[in-house]
Design a protein around this motif. Structure first.
Motif, PDB file in Angstrom:
ATOM      1  N   CYS A  25     -30.634  20.487   7.676  1.00 16.87           N
ATOM      2  CA  CYS A  25     -30.902  20.128   6.279  1.00 16.87           C
ATOM      3  C   CYS A  25     -32.152  19.263   6.141  1.00 16.87           C
ATOM      4  N   CYS A  26     -32.513  18.572   7.224  1.00 17.91           N
ATOM      5  CA  CYS A  26     -33.627  17.622   7.141  1.00 17.91           C
ATOM      6  C   CYS A  26     -34.990  18.273   7.391  1.00 17.91           C
ATOM      7  N   ASN A 127     -28.146  13.831   0.285  1.00 19.13           N
ATOM      8  CA  ASN A 127     -27.909  13.659   1.722  1.00 19.13           C
ATOM      9  C   ASN A 127     -28.603  12.400   2.223  1.00 19.13           C
ATOM     10  N   CYS A 129     -28.971  11.532   5.309  1.00 18.53           N
ATOM     11  CA  CYS A 129     -29.824  11.869   6.457  1.00 18.53           C
ATOM     12  C   CYS A 129     -31.198  12.348   5.987  1.00 18.53           C
ATOM     13  N   CYS A 130     -31.226  13.164   4.942  1.00 18.34           N
ATOM     14  CA  CYS A 130     -32.491  13.716   4.439  1.00 18.34           C
ATOM     15  C   CYS A 130     -33.369  12.633   3.843  1.00 18.34           C
TER      16      CYS A 130
END
Ligand code: ZN
Length: 329
Positions: A25-26, A127, A129-130
């Motif tokens: 996703c990142c 997100n 993390c993103c």
């Protein structure tokens, strides 16, 4: 730590290591941040393309690797013959424009005109993390950090050296949306203009340390804290020694004044006419010009305030003489 450039580079190395294995996703977020800050639209023989230039070869190679992995497009990193302002080699690579479109960097409006997307809104799907990868990548692309360098001797750091962390953007709307994200996350970044660029910056060392923690740059965070501790210790030490020096100066100044007064009284023949107590203290002061009131009190057994009172009296009496003289002349 030897110099500012080293610290900036060291911080970036640490952050770079932490993004080496990106979650799926990142990946787009990383590419978006790289393209947005380092990219520019350029014409090639195949039409419009996105050119990315940077001194950071690792970063560009990672971008190419991810583009290949995620979109099956090859790209080649080349080093430029011309050197950058800092004398470092610049690396560049060109990316297909449809990739740029996929990453929502550009879009075509209703009239079919190419538009550049300037905001980070709704980009992360919430997100964490993103979001983190986004800010890490921005710092790698356009960030820098400086801390005061302590000199080897026991003095304050050089003038003008401060704690400073910044990210520099050419796109004001984009910078504004990055600022909003940073503030929303609780980082107290401020915005200013520098020539045609927009700068987001932090000044307080504790705020910089917090942001370094967020970026997983723990070594740099510890280093900045060490500088803070060292500086505080030195400031306290400097203040204390200044304080002691000031007290000694004050005591010597007072003693000089008293000795002058005593000499004046003696010359005018007034000293002999004074009380035994005043004459004794006058002799004491002449015999011990550098002694503090405390020391004089210890020698005589008279209280400190008693000594002070008598010395003050001698100074006062000498003033009468000088004033008398001016009246007479
Ligand atoms: Zn992610």
């Amino acid at each position: 730590m030897t110099n500012q450039l080293t610290f900036s580079r060291q911080t970036k190395n640490e952050i770079y290591k932490s993004i080496n294995h990106l979650k799926n996703c990142c990946v787009d977020v990383f590419l978006y941040a790289v393209f947005k800050t380092l990219g520019s639209l350029t014409f090639t023989n195949k039409g419009l393309a996105l050119a990315v230039s940077t001194e950071n070869n690792d970063l560009l190679n990672l971008a190419c690797k991810l583009v290949k992995q995620q979109y099956g497009k090859t790209c080649k990193v080349q080093s430029e013959n011309t050197n950058s302002f800092s004398g470092n080699v610049i690396f560049n690579a060109k990316f297909d424009l449809d990739l740029v479109e996929k990453l929502k960097l550009i879009h075509y409006d209703e009239q079919g005109l190419l538009q550049i997307v300037n905001t980070t809104n709704n980009f992360f799907d919430d997100n964490e993390c993103c979001r983190k990868i986004f800010l890490k990548t921005l710092f790698l692309c356009c960030g820098s950090i400086t801390v005061p360098v302590m000199s080897e001797d026991f003095t304050e750091s050089k003038k003008g050296q401060r704690y400073h962390m910044e990210m520099v953007f050419s796109d004001q709307t984009f910078a504004q949306s990055v600022l909003e994200l940073l503030n929303w996350l609780g980082f107290d970044f401020k915005m200013t203009k520098r020539k045609s660029h927009v700068v987001l910056y932090l000044k307080k060392p504790e705020n910089i340390a917090d942001f370094l923690v967020y970026l997983n740059a723990m070594k740099s965070k510890l280093e900045i804290e060490n500088v803070m501790i060292e500086r505080n210790l030195r400031n306290v030490a400097n203040r204390q020694s200044n304080c002691i020096n000031a007290n000694i100066d004050k005591a010597l100044l007072a003693s000089n004044k008293q000795i002058e007064a005593i000499n004046l009284l003696q010359k005018a023949g007034k000293l002999a006419l004074l009380s035994v107590q005043l004459r004794d203290v006058a002799r004491l002061r002449l015999n011990h010009p550098e002694a503090t009131l405390e020391e004089l009190a210890q020698i005589t057994g008279i209280s400190k305030s008693g000594i002070r009172h008598r010395l003050d009296r001698l100074v006062e009496l000498s003033k009468d003489i000088t004033q008398g003289e001016t009246h007479e002349s």
